[in-house]
Design a protein around this motif. Sequence first.
Motif: not given
Length: 233
Positions: A148-153
């Motif tokens: 997810x984008x949250x994991x990437x951030x």
Amino acid sequence: MLEVAVIEEPAAAEASLDPLRSRLLAALTEPASAAMLAARLGLPRQKVNYHLKELERHGLVELDEERRKGNVTERVYRATAASYVISPSVLAAVSPDPARSPDQLSARWLLALGSRLVQEVGALLTGASRARRRVASFGIDAQVRFASAADRAAFADELAQSVATLVSRYHDESAPGGRSHRVIVGLHQIPAAQPGPGAEQDGTRAEQDVTGTEQAGPGTEQAVTRADQEDPR
């Protein structure tokens, strides 16, 4: 033959970008004469010989040997490197400048960092080659797939903190005889050959998804993947 050579002169860059001369450079990873290249590429020998002379003039090919064949001397050439990189310094005043708009989330800034990396490491390689010395450098190339984008951030934040901690631990501005190194850390998506359904194709969205660098210590910049530099003196 060098594994990689850096082209820093505009005229040499122009010569290397000519389609025919580029084909000749690729063919000359193995030594060959104008006659051999003409037969291999299906071109007139005189035309090949002309372009070889131009490539030699710019230091992109060199004479490997001369062979006597009766009353004729055959000149055998080879490329000076297996591959070439054109330094952004060729563009002089219009080359990207990372200091112009530092923005961690900008893909264009990340590209400017990469451009500076090519320019600085290229200059080091050129100097080291002349001095017959090696360049002290280090690189990491890895791939990570985020759910997810949250994991990437979260990954980007943790990576920035880790690099900042390391830089703070080892950076010594007043060390006598110390040598400055640049650390570049970057994170970007791998371009898809054929984007599938739901793939992000909007340029603005793609740029916002890229995480660049973190300032970590006095006079030190960070970002991914290379520490470079031992002056070839």
